[in-house]
Write a protein that holds these residues in place. Structure first.
Motif, short mmCIF file in Angstrom:
data_model
loop_
_atom_site.label_atom_id
_atom_site.label_comp_id
_atom_site.label_asym_id
_atom_site.label_seq_id
_atom_site.Cartn_x
_atom_site.Cartn_y
_atom_site.Cartn_z
N ARG A 73 40.05 48.05 -119.95
CA ARG A 73 39.50 46.71 -120.16
C ARG A 73 38.70 46.25 -118.95
O ARG A 73 37.82 45.42 -119.06
CB ARG A 73 40.62 45.70 -120.43
CG ARG A 73 41.23 45.83 -121.79
CD ARG A 73 42.26 44.74 -121.99
NE ARG A 73 43.06 45.03 -123.17
CZ ARG A 73 44.30 44.62 -123.34
NH1 ARG A 73 44.89 43.91 -122.41
NH2 ARG A 73 44.95 44.92 -124.44
N ARG A 74 39.04 46.78 -117.80
CA ARG A 74 38.39 46.38 -116.56
C ARG A 74 37.33 47.37 -116.10
O ARG A 74 36.51 47.05 -115.26
CB ARG A 74 39.43 46.19 -115.47
CG ARG A 74 40.24 44.92 -115.71
CD ARG A 74 41.58 44.96 -115.02
NE ARG A 74 42.33 43.74 -115.25
CZ ARG A 74 42.99 43.46 -116.34
NH1 ARG A 74 43.00 44.30 -117.34
NH2 ARG A 74 43.67 42.33 -116.47
N CYS A 75 37.37 48.59 -116.60
CA CYS A 75 36.41 49.63 -116.20
C CYS A 75 36.15 50.54 -117.39
O CYS A 75 37.08 51.10 -117.96
CB CYS A 75 36.98 50.44 -115.03
SG CYS A 75 35.90 51.78 -114.49
N THR A 76 34.90 50.72 -117.74
CA THR A 76 34.56 51.52 -118.91
C THR A 76 34.38 53.00 -118.60
O THR A 76 34.21 53.79 -119.52
CB THR A 76 33.27 50.99 -119.56
OG1 THR A 76 32.22 51.03 -118.61
CG2 THR A 76 33.47 49.57 -120.08
N ASP A 77 34.40 53.36 -117.35
CA ASP A 77 34.21 54.76 -116.96
C ASP A 77 35.55 55.49 -117.08
O ASP A 77 36.47 55.27 -116.30
CB ASP A 77 33.68 54.83 -115.53
CG ASP A 77 33.29 56.24 -115.11
OD1 ASP A 77 33.80 57.21 -115.71
OD2 ASP A 77 32.47 56.35 -114.18
N ASP A 78 35.64 56.40 -118.06
CA ASP A 78 36.90 57.11 -118.31
C ASP A 78 37.33 57.98 -117.13
O ASP A 78 38.52 58.16 -116.89
CB ASP A 78 36.79 57.98 -119.57
CG ASP A 78 36.80 57.14 -120.84
OD1 ASP A 78 37.33 56.01 -120.81
OD2 ASP A 78 36.27 57.61 -121.87
N ASP A 79 36.36 58.53 -116.39
CA ASP A 79 36.71 59.35 -115.23
C ASP A 79 37.37 58.50 -114.15
O ASP A 79 38.35 58.93 -113.53
CB ASP A 79 35.46 60.03 -114.66
CG ASP A 79 34.91 61.10 -115.59
OD1 ASP A 79 35.69 61.65 -116.39
OD2 ASP A 79 33.69 61.38 -115.51
N VAL A 80 36.84 57.32 -113.92
CA VAL A 80 37.44 56.41 -112.92
C VAL A 80 38.84 56.01 -113.37
O VAL A 80 39.78 56.02 -112.56
CB VAL A 80 36.55 55.17 -112.69
CG1 VAL A 80 37.25 54.15 -111.82
CG2 VAL A 80 35.22 55.57 -112.07
#
Length: 179
Positions: A38-45
């Motif tokens: 919900r806070r970051c859309t980058d799956d790697d991060v």
């Protein structure tokens, strides 16, 4: 393990109980991944943050297990994850701020130009080789590679003022060597 609450699982993890850690991960990682996404859309991060979070939990469970503040174990886990997410986003922002170095197109010089400049090139090469390493690096980056002072500063991990000073010293030394 199924009848233990998260706080007890963290206490057992602090004692080195691998099965308690596995159970804690099984219970908490799905909702934590959702909250992080919900806070970051980058799956790697998100994946990196999850890994860093549970590594921190494994290493630092004793800091929770010994606390008497009465905070929930789930809140403690989320605090670790949120801090790791902020750190990851800061690292990414720093990485994105580093200026990219544009490559200049290379063209082959004419044979006549090579013959005429061979002598000058040889003298210049010898003069460059006599420069101290830090001056030679600055000249190579700024003159031969065509980088700006700022790009050279980033490349050499040196303050811009130092780059300017070294460039000036190198030019003076080269002028004396070639005259």
């Amino acid at each position: 393990m199924a009848d233990l609450d998260e706080a007890e699982l963290v206490r057992r993890v602090a004692g080195g109980d691998r099965s308690a850690f596995d159970e804690l991960y099984r219970r908490t990682s799905p909702w934590m991944a959702v909250r992080l996404r919900r806070r970051c859309t980058d799956d790697d991060v998100v994946a990196d943050v999850l890994q860093e979070t549970y590594l921190a939990v494994w290493r630092g469970a004793g800091s929770y297990a010994g606390s008497v503040t009465g905070g929930s174990a789930v809140g403690w886990l989320w605090t670790i994850a949120a801090n790791r997410l902020v750190d990851a986003l800061r690292r990414r922002a720093r990485h994105e701020r580093i200026p990219t170095v544009a490559l200049t197109p290379t063209t082959a010089p004419a044979a006549e130009d090579e013959v005429l400049t061979h002598r000058v090139d040889q003298d210049l090469e010898q003069a460059l080789l006599r420069l101290p390493v830090e001056l030679r690096q600055v000249m190579q980056a700024m003159v031969l590679d065509g980088l700006s002072v700022r790009q050279t500063s980033v490349l050499l991990n040196t303050p811009e003022g130092t780059v300017k000073t070294r460039a000036r010293r190198a030019r003076i030394a080269l002028r004396e060597a070639l005259s």
